[in-house]
Design an enzyme around this catalytic site. Structure first.
Site, PDB file in Angstrom:
ATOM      1  N   CYS A  75       1.047  60.092 -23.300  1.00 35.30           N
ATOM      2  CA  CYS A  75      -0.524  59.347 -23.897  1.00 35.30           C
ATOM      3  C   CYS A  75      -0.836  60.717 -22.667  1.00 35.30           C
ATOM      4  CB  CYS A  75      -0.869  58.157 -22.346  1.00 35.30           C
ATOM      5  SG  CYS A  75      -2.173  57.620 -22.150  1.00 35.30           S
ATOM      6  N   CYS A 225      -7.938  58.433 -28.285  1.00 31.86           N
ATOM      7  CA  CYS A 225      -6.152  58.294 -27.756  1.00 31.86           C
ATOM      8  C   CYS A 225      -6.051  59.894 -27.454  1.00 31.86           C
ATOM      9  CB  CYS A 225      -5.697  57.633 -29.165  1.00 31.86           C
ATOM     10  SG  CYS A 225      -3.983  57.930 -28.730  1.00 31.86           S
TER      11      CYS A 225
END
Length: 321
Positions: A75, A225
């Protein structure tokens, strides 16, 4: 008492749990249930739980538990916030963080704005191979700028793992409903991406300037994201050389704000380099007993705001002016 943090990178929101400070670490089932509870019910929710563990070769190890309890390989936005946490904990500005796929270099970057600390993180490894995403479509070994009418007629798609799997389409207008429909389709049982995929629609605004919206596997729509913006930047550099200046960072806007990416292309595209640079904002300090944490009983959380979100919103206002 155990301390947790509520954090965000471009309003991609997470809780951070440093397991190295616990007397007894949570097991995987406890972490999954805690992530689901935190992300659904506490402080208006979040996109995931970032778990810090000890690492043999790096300053720390990051695990990413999505809001639905599934685990992601990496991430990018979360890594920036974990990097800031480790940087302040150990008083270091440059080090490596272990993730599920690789050890990644991170470093403190100049603040994005007054009161908005930023970090630069490595995004890797890179793969376009169908087995690494994985995907299946006709006889393609790679999916790069391909028309896939089964997805959306007349749009072209590229697939790349960084290492999270991403499907990217450059569009003239970002249609929320179309992205949602495709996201639901490819993250349910389907013949194309059996393990699901993150999907980003991107609009080219100018030279080295993009807007990216992502439907994230295991989460749904997110404000941003990090690996999605990184993957999109790489594909942009590959497919649109006339609008890519390799000597400058790429500015990537998203619904939660803005980041910068730095792409260094290599003739062997998998050996290209990507760095993601953006805010690492801590919004809340939380405190709870370790026993309550193991029991996933969050009724007695003590919560305190940090005040950093006010500075971040001032930054957002500044980039919109």
């Amino acid at each position: 008492m155990v301390k947790l943090l509520k954090v965000h990178g471009s309003e991609n929101k997470f809780f951070i749990l440093d397991q190295t400070l616990l007397e007894n670490e949570l097991n995987d089932i406890e972490l999954k249930n805690l992530a689901i509870n935190l992300c659904k019910n506490i402080l208006n929710g979040a996109d995931g739980l970032l778990v810090i563990d000890t690492s043999e070769n790096c300053l720390g190890k990051m695990r990413v538990i999505n809001a639905d309890g599934s685990e992601a390989k990496m991430c990018g936005n979360g890594l920036r916030t974990v990097s800031r946490y480790l940087s302040e904990k150990y008083q270091l500005d440059q080090f490596k963080v272990e993730t599920l796929e690789s050890d990644l270099s991170v470093q403190k970057a100049p603040d994005f704005y007054s009161g908005v600390p930023a970090f630069s993180v490595e995004i890797s490894p890179i793969s376009f191979k169908k087995t690494d995403l994985p995907f299946s479509y006709k006889d393609l070994d790679e999916m790069i700028n391909e028309e896939i009418p089964e997805f959306i007629p007349e749009e072209k798609f590229s697939a790349v793992a960084v290492p999270n799997p991403h499907l990217i389409s450059f569009v003239s207008d970002i249609q929320h409903d179309a992205l949602n429909d495709l996201g639901q389709k490819l993250n349910s049982t389907n013949d194309y991406f059996p393990e699901g995929v993150n999907i980003s629609f991107a609009k080219i605004l100018d030279e080295n300037k993009l807007f990216v919206q992502t439907f994230e596997r295991g989460v749904g729509f997110t404000n941003a994201c990090g690996t999605g913006m990184s993957a999109t930047s790489l594909v942009f550099a590959l497919l649109h050389p006339e609008q890519f200046d390799s000597n400058k960072d790429i500015t990537v806007y998203n619904p939660g704000g803005m980041v910068r990416t730095n792409v260094k292309l290599n003739p062997i595209k998998e050996l290209s380099e990507i760095r993601l640079i953006g805010n690492a904002t801590f919004t809340h300090n939380l405190e709870i007993s370790e026993d309550a944490l193991h029991q996933n009983q969050l009724d007695d959380l003590n919560v305190e705001e940090t005040g950093e979100e006010k500075d971040y919103q001032s930054f957002i206002k500044s980039i919109k002016e």
